[in-house]
Write a protein that holds these residues in place. Structure first.
Motif, short mmCIF file in Angstrom:
data_model
loop_
_atom_site.label_atom_id
_atom_site.label_comp_id
_atom_site.label_asym_id
_atom_site.label_seq_id
_atom_site.Cartn_x
_atom_site.Cartn_y
_atom_site.Cartn_z
N SER A 111 77.46 57.70 46.49
CA SER A 111 78.01 57.94 45.15
C SER A 111 77.03 58.72 44.28
O SER A 111 77.42 59.66 43.60
CB SER A 111 78.33 56.59 44.50
OG SER A 111 78.80 56.79 43.20
N GLY A 167 85.14 50.62 49.84
CA GLY A 167 85.99 50.40 48.67
C GLY A 167 85.85 48.99 48.15
O GLY A 167 85.71 48.76 46.94
N CYS B 104 85.58 60.00 41.93
CA CYS B 104 86.34 59.47 40.80
C CYS B 104 85.33 59.00 39.76
O CYS B 104 84.41 58.24 40.06
CB CYS B 104 87.22 58.31 41.26
SG CYS B 104 87.85 57.27 39.91
N GLY B 107 85.05 55.35 39.58
CA GLY B 107 84.33 54.81 40.72
C GLY B 107 82.84 55.06 40.60
O GLY B 107 82.01 54.18 40.87
N THR B 124 85.73 49.86 33.32
CA THR B 124 86.14 49.97 34.73
C THR B 124 87.08 48.82 35.09
O THR B 124 88.05 49.02 35.81
CB THR B 124 84.92 49.97 35.66
OG1 THR B 124 84.11 48.82 35.42
CG2 THR B 124 84.08 51.21 35.46
N SER B 163 91.72 49.78 45.82
CA SER B 163 90.43 49.67 46.50
C SER B 163 90.29 50.76 47.56
O SER B 163 89.22 51.37 47.71
CB SER B 163 90.31 48.29 47.14
OG SER B 163 89.13 48.18 47.89
N GLN B 166 89.56 54.12 46.05
CA GLN B 166 88.14 54.23 45.69
C GLN B 166 87.29 54.47 46.94
O GLN B 166 86.37 55.29 46.93
CB GLN B 166 87.67 52.97 44.96
CG GLN B 166 88.23 52.82 43.55
CD GLN B 166 87.80 53.95 42.63
OE1 GLN B 166 86.81 54.64 42.85
NE2 GLN B 166 88.59 54.17 41.59
#
Lengths: 193, 193
Positions: A111, A167, B104, B107, B124, B163, B166
């Motif tokens: 990420s 996720g 995202c 995310g 979030t 989920s 993500q």
DNA sequence: TCCATTCTTGACTAATCGTTCCAGAAAGAG
DNA sequence: CTCTTTCTGGAACGATTAGTCAAGAATGGA
């Protein structure tokens, strides 16, 4: 010869891993690292190089430690479905136990840095491949042992499982609602039925 | 009265959103923001407050823009399954089109800040609930229209889908292998069959 | 026109960043 | 012991950080 290191290099790296794991790369300062690793600044630079190099070593260490756990879990004789349930349920439990909610270090690295740092991308990519491979082998074994029905593209299922695990770990960072996480696990594992 | 602002506030916030979206909170400097937003530093502070406040406003803006897109897609009359496929396939395509692979924003925020910043966590969390709600309503509609078979816990499926979305977006940041991502989508959507 | 207000600009903090340097302590070899 | 090497701790580096200040330009109302 002269004196040898007075600190345990492995232990120091482990501490560094924990710092980067819970704070990420940017938010972890050298001072944080020095403090938590319990060594002085100069030793850090002498032993591990600069911050970026230390991060990559911490990432490698994470992969060794956590990857091995996953491999052992999946290769353990017995029900594959049970092992997978344990893998996913462990994430749910973990997010309530230690209260740190630091997610998966690999996922965090994806990420934060995968799009911006080649070395990190290489490591996360190869970790995806390794985890996918372990999941695939487990699914194959499940099929051979009659626990998992054929007719499925098991390579695709393995990829799906890894993506779902990431996720779930991301969700576990954001929500404290256990039911939500358990719902995710329930539906995820239902693809094996 | 005196002069009014010479820059478009909405446009500036949009630019700020793009910066935070692709770099994250820590790695985005005020100088980056000033540069990309096309306004001067003082105007930034006068209009949006400090960096943290601007980040939260950017997050809110993201939710408005991207959330709306998702809602419209899911509420559009027609096949629900098709809409969901479009939602997931859009992520796969997007990761090859713009080449930015910024994932995202929600995310990213979960990953970087949710465990450490209350305001981010609140946003979030509420986004999870909203998206889950939209997915749930779509699934209900699909059931009513006979496209999705009953007997499923649709609330759980909605949570699973978010989920998974993500997870997919995280995977898309790490890998450039299209087949991997499409495998994930394929298996994810197979839970609707 | 002139005044009041607000925007813009760039210089300017004080703090922190990652990193390096240096002097002294510690320890093994002879 | 001495010599050599390495580790340690703190001071310091320049760069960058987020954020502020003050002076001037621009604008609308009277």
């Amino acid at each position: 010869m002269a004196r040898h290191k007075e600190f345990d290099q492995d232990e120091a790296l482990h501490k560094a891993m924990e710092v980067f794991w819970s704070r990420g790369y940017e938010a972890a300062s050298i001072n944080d690292l020095v403090r938590h690793m319990g060594i002085n600044r100069q030793s850090l630079y002498d032993t591990f190089g600069d911050k970026h190099a230390l991060y990559l070593q911490a990432l490698d260490r994470y992969r060794e430690v956590e990857g091995r756990k996953m491999f052992e879990l999946l290769e353990r004789p017995g029900s594959v479905k049970k092992a997978l349930r344990q893998l996913f349920q462990g994430v749910v439990e973990g997010s309530f136990c230690d209260g740190q909610r630091r997610g998966c270090f690999m996922g965090n690295a994806m990420s934060e840095l995968a799009g911006r740092c080649k070395e990190t991308e290489a490591r996360t990519c190869s970790n995806i491949a390794a985890a996918e491979g372990a999941l695939y082998r487990a699914l194959l074994r499940g099929k051979k042992e009659g626990e998992i029905k054929g007719g499925r593209d098991l390579r695709a299922v393995a990829r799906f499982l890894y993506s779902s695990l990431q996720g779930l770990q991301l969700m576990a960072k954001a929500t404290r609602d256990r039911k939500t996480l358990e719902d995710v696990v329930k539906v995820t594992l239902s693809v094996l039925d």
